[in-house]
Design a protein around this motif. Structure first.
Motif, PDB file in Angstrom:
ATOM      1  N   ALA A   1       0.834  -1.208   0.000  1.00 43.26           N
ATOM      2  CA  ALA A   1       0.000   0.000   0.000  1.00 43.26           C
ATOM      3  C   ALA A   1       0.864   1.252   0.000  1.00 43.26           C
ATOM      4  O   ALA A   1       0.566   2.232  -0.703  1.00 43.26           O
ATOM      5  CB  ALA A   1      -0.920  -0.015   1.219  1.00 43.26           C
ATOM      6  N   GLN A   2       1.938   1.228   0.775  1.00 41.77           N
ATOM      7  CA  GLN A   2       2.826   2.396   0.856  1.00 41.77           C
ATOM      8  C   GLN A   2       3.407   2.726  -0.513  1.00 41.77           C
ATOM      9  O   GLN A   2       3.468   3.904  -0.906  1.00 41.77           O
ATOM     10  CB  GLN A   2       3.955   2.114   1.854  1.00 41.77           C
ATOM     11  CG  GLN A   2       4.955   3.253   2.018  1.00 41.77           C
ATOM     12  CD  GLN A   2       6.027   2.938   3.040  1.00 41.77           C
ATOM     13  OE1 GLN A   2       5.830   2.118   3.939  1.00 41.77           O
ATOM     14  NE2 GLN A   2       7.184   3.562   2.903  1.00 41.77           N
ATOM     15  N   ARG A   3       3.816   1.711  -1.268  1.00 48.97           N
ATOM     16  CA  ARG A   3       4.392   1.952  -2.592  1.00 48.97           C
ATOM     17  C   ARG A   3       3.333   2.413  -3.586  1.00 48.97           C
ATOM     18  O   ARG A   3       3.577   3.296  -4.405  1.00 48.97           O
ATOM     19  CB  ARG A   3       5.098   0.700  -3.095  1.00 48.97           C
ATOM     20  CG  ARG A   3       6.369   0.352  -2.323  1.00 48.97           C
ATOM     21  CD  ARG A   3       7.152  -0.723  -3.032  1.00 48.97           C
ATOM     22  NE  ARG A   3       7.717  -0.225  -4.286  1.00 48.97           N
ATOM     23  CZ  ARG A   3       8.136  -1.017  -5.271  1.00 48.97           C
ATOM     24  NH1 ARG A   3       8.015  -2.324  -5.161  1.00 48.97           N
ATOM     25  NH2 ARG A   3       8.651  -0.493  -6.365  1.00 48.97           N
ATOM     26  N   LEU A   4       2.158   1.792  -3.538  1.00 46.14           N
ATOM     27  CA  LEU A   4       1.095   2.203  -4.453  1.00 46.14           C
ATOM     28  C   LEU A   4       0.671   3.646  -4.213  1.00 46.14           C
ATOM     29  O   LEU A   4       0.396   4.393  -5.161  1.00 46.14           O
ATOM     30  CB  LEU A   4      -0.111   1.276  -4.300  1.00 46.14           C
ATOM     31  CG  LEU A   4       0.014  -0.117  -4.909  1.00 46.14           C
ATOM     32  CD1 LEU A   4      -1.161  -0.985  -4.483  1.00 46.14           C
ATOM     33  CD2 LEU A   4       0.101  -0.050  -6.431  1.00 46.14           C
ATOM     34  N   LEU A   5       0.633   4.037  -2.957  1.00 44.34           N
ATOM     35  CA  LEU A   5       0.178   5.388  -2.628  1.00 44.34           C
ATOM     36  C   LEU A   5       1.151   6.463  -3.089  1.00 44.34           C
ATOM     37  O   LEU A   5       0.781   7.639  -3.146  1.00 44.34           O
ATOM     38  CB  LEU A   5      -0.093   5.502  -1.121  1.00 44.34           C
ATOM     39  CG  LEU A   5      -1.366   4.788  -0.657  1.00 44.34           C
ATOM     40  CD1 LEU A   5      -1.418   4.699   0.862  1.00 44.34           C
ATOM     41  CD2 LEU A   5      -2.607   5.505  -1.184  1.00 44.34           C
TER      42      LEU A   5
ATOM     43  N   GLY B   1       6.586  -6.370   9.480  1.00 48.98           N
ATOM     44  CA  GLY B   1       6.760  -5.662  10.746  1.00 48.98           C
ATOM     45  C   GLY B   1       7.424  -4.322  10.518  1.00 48.98           C
ATOM     46  O   GLY B   1       8.420  -4.239   9.790  1.00 48.98           O
ATOM     47  N   LYS B   2       6.870  -3.286  11.124  1.00 42.34           N
ATOM     48  CA  LYS B   2       7.401  -1.938  10.914  1.00 42.34           C
ATOM     49  C   LYS B   2       8.867  -1.821  11.291  1.00 42.34           C
ATOM     50  O   LYS B   2       9.618  -1.053  10.678  1.00 42.34           O
ATOM     51  CB  LYS B   2       6.573  -0.925  11.711  1.00 42.34           C
ATOM     52  CG  LYS B   2       5.169  -0.684  11.150  1.00 42.34           C
ATOM     53  CD  LYS B   2       4.466   0.418  11.928  1.00 42.34           C
ATOM     54  CE  LYS B   2       3.085   0.705  11.320  1.00 42.34           C
ATOM     55  NZ  LYS B   2       2.368   1.777  12.046  1.00 42.34           N
ATOM     56  N   GLU B   3       9.270  -2.586  12.308  1.00 36.99           N
ATOM     57  CA  GLU B   3      10.654  -2.486  12.764  1.00 36.99           C
ATOM     58  C   GLU B   3      11.642  -2.998  11.719  1.00 36.99           C
ATOM     59  O   GLU B   3      12.848  -2.734  11.816  1.00 36.99           O
ATOM     60  CB  GLU B   3      10.831  -3.249  14.086  1.00 36.99           C
ATOM     61  CG  GLU B   3      10.705  -4.764  13.984  1.00 36.99           C
ATOM     62  CD  GLU B   3       9.257  -5.266  14.024  1.00 36.99           C
ATOM     63  OE1 GLU B   3       9.071  -6.485  14.192  1.00 36.99           O
ATOM     64  OE2 GLU B   3       8.328  -4.430  13.888  1.00 36.99           O
ATOM     65  N   ARG B   4      11.148  -3.744  10.730  1.00 40.78           N
ATOM     66  CA  ARG B   4      12.022  -4.264   9.667  1.00 40.78           C
ATOM     67  C   ARG B   4      11.761  -3.597   8.319  1.00 40.78           C
ATOM     68  O   ARG B   4      12.323  -4.001   7.295  1.00 40.78           O
ATOM     69  CB  ARG B   4      11.852  -5.789   9.548  1.00 40.78           C
ATOM     70  CG  ARG B   4      12.448  -6.567  10.726  1.00 40.78           C
ATOM     71  CD  ARG B   4      12.191  -8.053  10.607  1.00 40.78           C
ATOM     72  NE  ARG B   4      10.768  -8.340  10.756  1.00 40.78           N
ATOM     73  CZ  ARG B   4      10.150  -8.518  11.924  1.00 40.78           C
ATOM     74  NH1 ARG B   4      10.853  -8.430  13.049  1.00 40.78           N
ATOM     75  NH2 ARG B   4       8.853  -8.760  11.986  1.00 40.78           N
ATOM     76  N   ASP B   5      10.923  -2.584   8.294  1.00 40.76           N
ATOM     77  CA  ASP B   5      10.590  -1.943   7.026  1.00 40.76           C
ATOM     78  C   ASP B   5      11.800  -1.318   6.350  1.00 40.76           C
ATOM     79  O   ASP B   5      11.966  -1.425   5.121  1.00 40.76           O
ATOM     80  CB  ASP B   5       9.517  -0.873   7.241  1.00 40.76           C
ATOM     81  CG  ASP B   5       8.117  -1.455   7.337  1.00 40.76           C
ATOM     82  OD1 ASP B   5       7.972  -2.691   7.177  1.00 40.76           O
ATOM     83  OD2 ASP B   5       7.167  -0.685   7.589  1.00 40.76           O
ATOM     84  N   ALA B   6      12.653  -0.664   7.127  1.00 40.32           N
ATOM     85  CA  ALA B   6      13.814   0.005   6.528  1.00 40.32           C
ATOM     86  C   ALA B   6      14.715  -1.007   5.831  1.00 40.32           C
ATOM     87  O   ALA B   6      15.178  -0.780   4.707  1.00 40.32           O
ATOM     88  CB  ALA B   6      14.591   0.780   7.590  1.00 40.32           C
ATOM     89  N   GLU B   7      14.961  -2.144   6.496  1.00 40.52           N
ATOM     90  CA  GLU B   7      15.804  -3.178   5.895  1.00 40.52           C
ATOM     91  C   GLU B   7      15.114  -3.805   4.690  1.00 40.52           C
ATOM     92  O   GLU B   7      15.752  -4.080   3.668  1.00 40.52           O
ATOM     93  CB  GLU B   7      16.134  -4.253   6.929  1.00 40.52           C
ATOM     94  CG  GLU B   7      16.967  -5.417   6.404  1.00 40.52           C
ATOM     95  CD  GLU B   7      18.356  -5.015   5.909  1.00 40.52           C
ATOM     96  OE1 GLU B   7      19.038  -5.884   5.335  1.00 40.52           O
ATOM     97  OE2 GLU B   7      18.759  -3.838   6.073  1.00 40.52           O
ATOM     98  N   PHE B   8      13.802  -4.015   4.782  1.00 39.14           N
ATOM     99  CA  PHE B   8      13.060  -4.567   3.648  1.00 39.14           C
ATOM    100  C   PHE B   8      13.204  -3.684   2.416  1.00 39.14           C
ATOM    101  O   PHE B   8      13.512  -4.168   1.324  1.00 39.14           O
ATOM    102  CB  PHE B   8      11.584  -4.731   4.004  1.00 39.14           C
ATOM    103  CG  PHE B   8      10.724  -5.082   2.817  1.00 39.14           C
ATOM    104  CD1 PHE B   8      10.568  -6.396   2.420  1.00 39.14           C
ATOM    105  CD2 PHE B   8      10.100  -4.084   2.067  1.00 39.14           C
ATOM    106  CE1 PHE B   8       9.804  -6.721   1.307  1.00 39.14           C
ATOM    107  CE2 PHE B   8       9.336  -4.397   0.957  1.00 39.14           C
ATOM    108  CZ  PHE B   8       9.182  -5.726   0.582  1.00 39.14           C
TER     109      PHE B   8
END
Length: 449
Positions: free
Chosen positions: A326-330, A382-389
């Motif tokens: 969703a974040q990328r689509l937005l 998980g939000k805590e791994r979003d940056a690494e993802f």
């Protein structure tokens, strides 16, 4: 490594094995722990029915198992694109063009494979249906216990693992920024992204109407040629050009940056092997690659075109999307029409410059991905791994997306040594160079193996 499709078909024609026995073996693999989270829907009756019929024996695919990424319409089945948002859609009333062509060639459809939700990631993680574990198709077993905890690459994640484990001979998928070649590299497979216009996308749920490409994963290059001929409804001409007859380039700009140690060793070893076999390889700079990031700074094609398709669903059901998707689509919501038109024009001019820069070469060689399969625990939901993802996703897509942006074609070939994590070598060029890339791949494959 299991026999490829062409060898298995020949065994069927020779009377050495019956397609039903092959189908049953594929179903056993599909239902084994190796294929955990690979299939969203199995269709054993369809596969077995095709296999027991006499007619497919002389057909190109002879009733052999083909898996279908959950992006393609199959009559009577629901296409959900790996999402729970679309699970209540009505079943498809018609087959996608790719499905029609596979069926006409005698494919036995084993089932629908898991994928990144709406095909929007190169990592392979799906929070709704689980994530298949990457598999080493060369040794037919995991590379140590840690291998089971590594991501398969995306977005055609289930398609890749279905082929690598032996559940399917062909994994139908799509490639918008690398979604065939990335999982091919991470699972020791062959993944070919053809020039997009060669295979119709009708009946496939869209992500980017500009970049979407229908293509497939296989175990060998000759199977890839067959799959491409079926999907594109064309014949790849035979060629007997020696390796020294191909003009090859290796790009120093960007595509070798941030390589991990295993990829670096495999890539350098592969180049040395090819040179010793007579390959003429020229190292070149390609500064045009440094223009890509600024060109895509407003979001790029996938968010803009994807948002156009998803905007009503996002408004109604956005909370049920994978938050990362969703974040990328937005990102596409804020792109202005003038920015989109500017992007189209910038891409066209960039393709012209890239074509001119590569006009003296038959193909470019690069690592398919600069890193091997990451641990699932590092990029799990998980939000805590979003940056690494998002860091990993960017690296995964960096090299392969060059080919999509160029409207080109490219193939990923396994180039790692036994016991190492799979690594892919990509041979690529611009639009409509498909035959040359496939002919080259047939020459490279035995040398890399």
């Amino acid at each position: 490594m299991k026999a490829d499709l062409i060898a298995t078909r020949q065994s069927i024609l020779n009377g050495e094995i019956h397609p039903q026995a092959v189908a049953e073996a594929c179903l056993d693999r599909a239902q084994s722990s190796a294929c955990k989270d690979v299939f969203l829907e199995l269709t054993p009756e369809t596969l077995l029915e095709t296999a027991v019929q006499a007619a497919p024996f002389e057909s190109p695919l002879a009733g052999l198992s083909v898996s279908i990424k959950d992006l393609f319409d199959v009559q009577g089945q629901v296409t959900t694109a790996g999402s729970i948002v679309l699970q209540n859609r009505p079943p498809a009333s018609n087959d996608a063009t790719a499905i029609k062509r596979l069926k006409a060639a005698g494919a036995g459809l084993i089932g629908r494979t898991n994928m990144v939700e709406f095909a929007l990631s190169g990592v392979g993680v799906n929070p709704h249906h689980g994530t298949p574990a990457a598999w080493d198709a060369r040794t037919e077993q995991a590379v140590g216990q840690q291998h089971q905890a590594h991501v398969p690459g995306g977005s055609s994640s289930g398609a890749a693992v279905s082929v690598a484990t032996g559940a399917a001979f062909i994994g139908l998928g799509s490639d918008t920024g690398g979604s065939i070649r990335i999982p091919a590299a991470l699972n020791g497979l062959v993944g070919f992204k053809n020039t997009a216009r060669l295979v119709p996308t009708s009946g496939a749920l869209p992500l980017s109407t500009t970049l979407d490409t229908v293509c497939a994963l296989t175990r060998t290059v000759r199977d890839t040629v067959l799959a491409h001929e079926i999907l594109s409804n064309r014949t790849v001409p035979s060629a007997h050009r020696p390796l020294a007859g191909f003009r090859l380039a290796v790009v120093n700009t960007l595509m070798q940056d941030q390589m991990d140690a295993q990829v670096g060793r495999a890539f350098e070893r592969s180049l040395a092997t090819l040179r010793s076999a007579g390959a003429q390889i020229t190292d070149i700079d390609l500064p045009e690659l440094l223009e890509l990031a600024p060109m895509m700074s407003t979001g790029g094609f996938s968010p803009a075109e994807g948002y156009a398709w998803h905007r009503q669903l996002l408004e109604k059901d956005g909370a049920r999307y994978d938050p990362r998707v969703a974040q990328r689509l937005l990102r596409g919501e804020g792109m202005m029409a003038c920015e989109y038109i500017d992007l189209l024009q910038a891409r066209a001019h960039w393709i012209e410059r890239m074509t001119l820069a590569l006009q003296n070469f038959d193909a470019v060689l690069s690592p398919t991905t600069p890193i091997t399969a990451p641990k699932f625990s590092d990029v799990a939901p998980g939000k805590e791994r979003d940056a690494e993802f998002f860091r990993v996703n960017g690296l995964m897509l960096r090299n392969t997306s060059v080919v999509n942006t160029m409207d080109g074609c490219g193939i990923s070939l396994p180039c790692h040594q036994a016991g190492d994590f799979p690594v892919g070598l990509m041979a690529w060029h611009g639009a409509m160079q498909d035959d040359t890339i496939l002919q080259l791949a047939l020459v490279l494959e035995p040398l890399l193996n």
